[in-house]
Write a protein that holds these residues in place. Sequence first.
Motif, PDB file in Angstrom:
ATOM      1  N   GLU A 209      30.996  41.449  37.196  1.00  0.00           N
ATOM      2  CA  GLU A 209      31.400  42.659  36.486  1.00  0.00           C
ATOM      3  C   GLU A 209      32.814  43.090  36.849  1.00  0.00           C
ATOM      4  OE1 GLU A 209      28.446  45.605  37.077  1.00  0.00           O
ATOM      5  OE2 GLU A 209      26.879  44.478  36.078  1.00  0.00           O
ATOM      6  N   SER A 210      33.205  42.979  38.100  1.00  0.00           N
ATOM      7  CA  SER A 210      34.539  43.425  38.481  1.00  0.00           C
ATOM      8  C   SER A 210      35.607  42.549  37.840  1.00  0.00           C
ATOM      9  CB  SER A 210      34.700  43.409  40.004  1.00  0.00           C
ATOM     10  OG  SER A 210      34.471  42.124  40.523  1.00  0.00           O
ATOM     11  N   ARG A 211      35.320  41.227  37.754  1.00  0.00           N
ATOM     12  CA  ARG A 211      36.270  40.318  37.106  1.00  0.00           C
ATOM     13  C   ARG A 211      36.356  40.626  35.612  1.00  0.00           C
ATOM     14  NH1 ARG A 211      40.031  38.540  35.448  1.00  0.00           N
ATOM     15  NH2 ARG A 211      40.500  36.421  34.809  1.00  0.00           N
ATOM     16  N   LEU A 212      35.224  40.869  34.973  1.00  0.00           N
ATOM     17  CA  LEU A 212      35.210  41.170  33.547  1.00  0.00           C
ATOM     18  C   LEU A 212      35.892  42.498  33.266  1.00  0.00           C
ATOM     19  CD1 LEU A 212      34.267  40.367  30.730  1.00  0.00           C
ATOM     20  CD2 LEU A 212      32.119  41.542  31.184  1.00  0.00           C
ATOM     21  N   ASP A 213      35.667  43.496  34.122  1.00  0.00           N
ATOM     22  CA  ASP A 213      36.311  44.791  33.924  1.00  0.00           C
ATOM     23  C   ASP A 213      37.826  44.650  33.930  1.00  0.00           C
ATOM     24  OD1 ASP A 213      33.878  45.992  33.771  1.00  0.00           O
ATOM     25  OD2 ASP A 213      33.900  46.820  35.800  1.00  0.00           O
ATOM     26  N   THR A 214      38.363  43.861  34.856  1.00  0.00           N
ATOM     27  CA  THR A 214      39.808  43.652  34.933  1.00  0.00           C
ATOM     28  C   THR A 214      40.322  42.973  33.672  1.00  0.00           C
ATOM     29  OG1 THR A 214      39.684  43.471  37.332  1.00  0.00           O
ATOM     30  CG2 THR A 214      41.654  42.605  36.284  1.00  0.00           C
ATOM     31  N   TYR A 215      39.615  41.925  33.253  1.00  0.00           N
ATOM     32  CA  TYR A 215      40.011  41.176  32.059  1.00  0.00           C
ATOM     33  C   TYR A 215      40.016  42.075  30.828  1.00  0.00           C
ATOM     34  CZ  TYR A 215      39.390  38.118  27.999  1.00  0.00           C
ATOM     35  OH  TYR A 215      39.496  37.533  26.777  1.00  0.00           O
ATOM     36  N   LEU A 216      38.923  42.816  30.627  1.00  0.00           N
ATOM     37  CA  LEU A 216      38.805  43.654  29.436  1.00  0.00           C
ATOM     38  C   LEU A 216      39.809  44.795  29.461  1.00  0.00           C
ATOM     39  CD1 LEU A 216      34.920  43.835  28.993  1.00  0.00           C
ATOM     40  CD2 LEU A 216      36.564  42.446  27.712  1.00  0.00           C
ATOM     41  N   SER A 217      40.132  45.311  30.650  1.00  0.00           N
ATOM     42  CA  SER A 217      41.113  46.379  30.761  1.00  0.00           C
ATOM     43  C   SER A 217      42.491  45.906  30.312  1.00  0.00           C
ATOM     44  CB  SER A 217      41.172  46.886  32.206  1.00  0.00           C
ATOM     45  OG  SER A 217      42.181  47.863  32.350  1.00  0.00           O
ATOM     46  N   GLN A 676      46.458  36.334  35.416  1.00  0.00           N
ATOM     47  CA  GLN A 676      45.668  37.154  36.341  1.00  0.00           C
ATOM     48  C   GLN A 676      44.393  36.414  36.738  1.00  0.00           C
ATOM     49  OE1 GLN A 676      47.470  39.846  37.202  1.00  0.00           O
ATOM     50  NE2 GLN A 676      48.836  38.977  35.645  1.00  0.00           N
ATOM     51  N   TYR A 677      44.020  36.522  38.013  1.00  0.00           N
ATOM     52  CA  TYR A 677      42.790  35.894  38.482  1.00  0.00           C
ATOM     53  C   TYR A 677      42.280  36.629  39.706  1.00  0.00           C
ATOM     54  CZ  TYR A 677      45.960  33.644  41.836  1.00  0.00           C
ATOM     55  OH  TYR A 677      46.901  33.403  42.805  1.00  0.00           O
ATOM     56  N   SER A 678      41.032  36.391  40.019  1.00  0.00           N
ATOM     57  CA  SER A 678      40.432  37.035  41.174  1.00  0.00           C
ATOM     58  C   SER A 678      41.163  36.619  42.444  1.00  0.00           C
ATOM     59  CB  SER A 678      38.956  36.644  41.290  1.00  0.00           C
ATOM     60  OG  SER A 678      38.443  37.052  42.540  1.00  0.00           O
ATOM     61  N   ASN A 742      47.590  30.332  46.184  1.00  0.00           N
ATOM     62  CA  ASN A 742      47.762  30.837  44.822  1.00  0.00           C
ATOM     63  C   ASN A 742      46.849  30.148  43.813  1.00  0.00           C
ATOM     64  OD1 ASN A 742      49.828  32.591  45.608  1.00  0.00           O
ATOM     65  ND2 ASN A 742      51.403  31.049  45.293  1.00  0.00           N
ATOM     66  N   VAL A 743      46.032  29.208  44.263  1.00  0.00           N
ATOM     67  CA  VAL A 743      45.233  28.408  43.340  1.00  0.00           C
ATOM     68  C   VAL A 743      43.773  28.826  43.414  1.00  0.00           C
ATOM     69  CG1 VAL A 743      44.474  26.082  42.719  1.00  0.00           C
ATOM     70  CG2 VAL A 743      46.819  26.465  43.505  1.00  0.00           C
ATOM     71  N   PRO A 744      43.210  29.366  42.323  1.00  0.00           N
ATOM     72  CA  PRO A 744      41.775  29.686  42.311  1.00  0.00           C
ATOM     73  C   PRO A 744      40.943  28.406  42.365  1.00  0.00           C
ATOM     74  CG  PRO A 744      42.946  30.813  40.532  1.00  0.00           C
ATOM     75  CD  PRO A 744      43.880  29.795  41.092  1.00  0.00           C
ATOM     76  N   ILE A 745      39.754  28.531  42.903  1.00  0.00           N
ATOM     77  CA  ILE A 745      38.877  27.365  43.015  1.00  0.00           C
ATOM     78  C   ILE A 745      38.150  27.071  41.716  1.00  0.00           C
ATOM     79  CG2 ILE A 745      38.555  27.647  45.484  1.00  0.00           C
ATOM     80  CD1 ILE A 745      35.917  29.036  44.947  1.00  0.00           C
TER      81      ILE A 745
END
Length: 749
Positions: A209-217, A676-678, A742-745
Amino acid sequence: MTEIEKIAGKAPYVFIIRTGADYPQLRSIKKWNDGTMMITVNPGSQETESRLLRIKEQFSINSEGSVRVEFWLSETVGIPKLLKVDLESNKLEIVKEALFVREVTVLYKYQVYRFPLKNYVYPHNPIRGNPTVAKMGCPPHFLVREGIGTLKHHETEEFLIKAREEDLKTLQSMVQWVDPKKVEGTLLYPGHLAIEKYDKLPRFLQFRESRLDTYLSLKFLGVKQAEKNAVKNILQKVVGQYHEERFTSFDHYKLHLIENAKVMNWSKTELHEALSVIEVWEEDEECGRQILLGPHAIKLTKVKTLDGRWRQGLSKLADHHLEGKTPDQALQGGLLYEVTTDTLIGIKHGGRQSLKLTGTKQTWYVTLADCLVYQRSDNKVVPVLIRLENRVDEEPETWWVPPPPGSSKDDPEYLQWLLAKMYFRGSDLNRYSLCAHFCRAHAVGEVFGVAAYRNLPNAHPILRLLQPHIQGIIPVNVHARVIFQAPEDGGFSMFIGVGDQTREVFENYFKEFCYEELLFPRSIEVREVQDVPGYYHRDDMLASWKIIEAYVNEMVDLTYATSEDVLKDEEIQNFAREIAEHGFGRFEKKAGFPRSISNKEKLCEYLTAIVFNFSFYHASVNFQTFKYSFPPNAPTCMLKPPPAQDEVITMDRILDSLPVGELAFLSYNVAYNLAQYSPIERFFLEDPAEDKLGIIGENMAVAPEQEACIRRMVEGMRQLKQKIDDRNSKLKFRYDLLSPSNVPITTQT
């Protein structure tokens, strides 16, 4: 009966239940208290199954937390090998909240047994009985295998075999391949998940949810600003005052970027990097640097012959272009490279949505643009010849070269060359966005995610290896398919030149795509770019490939004693078969993907390619687009056709060719959102408090020997980061795009 008599023949079992799914931690900490968690040890075993354990506690939802409980169980239960985890609701509401269970740890006779779940459990209503099929996006319950995981042909107990078969059957009911007849009609495209809408996805395939909230914002702010622009245009047209938001100079574009950055509250650090590029974007050395280190750095290829596309234009080259060498001498010296855009052959001009967005009908010209690159004696790589062709309108190809030394920025030769570079950079951006990024990183990646969930049960060690890397691809692709493949409704046709024909571009790319493209060291050999100086993209990608390869080899060695084990593993063989048949079944020769995996070496190669594709490859083509999104440097579309060979170029001609204000804003906004990424899900986190939430915390591999492999891999990433930091301290422009910090998994955007 005394207490001693009650516990005779029993042993204490301690259960530590870790829950909580969202990173970073949300401001409020909620607790789940919708009912009771029910756990059974060794369910299905006639000899060792425990009684049902009921745990009524408040479990953490938004942040990681744990609950500890203790039970006396019969000693006949013995070692916990399998857990059944279920939730029973104490509420009658129709919609209740699912609980994310990270892991259940059992302490028994001073030994630790860890059961990684990493999934959502939905509470069922006891009045209606226990569900047997997936409901509300969650399995009816979970059967979780302990520790390192096992291979099916190594299982010796029937209840364990039945549990993994039930687990897989449930997942296959939730994760299904799209009907091949619905895969973009007759166009070539990989298989993918059948579900088309994000809110219909199984809960474990949705974003946290926190990742989706950031994306949708971020998306909401961008859409709101774009709609504001469109409304303003309509109102101005009504009163007869509308005019396109055109630019009068390159500085005007720069001011436009800065103003929008303030309105959108974009990161000052990222804006500073973009402004640094703007200071030098016109220079040939900067164009060469972006070819080596920009978002499409994987395309550079050594020229093997000057016959064909290049021969006709070679007469344009003067002595100063190749430092006194003839083109053939430069070729023989291995100093010539090329970037070509053949993927755009047959693609028509765009602009279908221009009236809706800008208020005027525009044509966005699709140009075939190829660039010949020369490696100078000072080891700088620079463009020396650009070929432009408006094949859609059947116009002849044209050839453009850098101006003579000492030319001013007002000279026609300088402006001709500058405009030619814009057409080349714009065509390359269109192709990279759709092909190198979406097709190669996203569409191909989803095949691996769907096949893994369908064929590797929770108990399989390879799922525990892949899980942290595949977890982001399906939810982001469900969103992305709407954007990339919606030319009638907007999507990328709103601002990118080829957006009206994204599907046709996809097919052009996939006609040439094959399995070997995923093997980065092999691509370096095929393109013959081993010796290009300053090619830090190549260096960092190769270094990270080696680290991941070593990690995968260690994990595979823990799972498979011999290659015969690989051949006997029907689940991993089904995984490979579905990738070939359902993922790439419509491709010629199944795009080179094997229907089976014959030995440990091939399995290691395959898994390395998958993990690398989800992480470092995706990062290389995604996370620095905003830095280079200044429209004169990388225009998303061109509003005028490429110049005729004898056309005299003026600054007005250049500005009239570049995107107008509404299009410029969209290009900035999309590029910024994609970057943007987590911040937690990275390969290396220096902060120890974060590191426990990084790849080790995300991984389903929980056995000590598996975690040791992960820690060695993380140490390799730390050393790589240090090496990159040391190199960057000597560079004018830092290149830390592929620093493990800097690289997401996992693929997120």
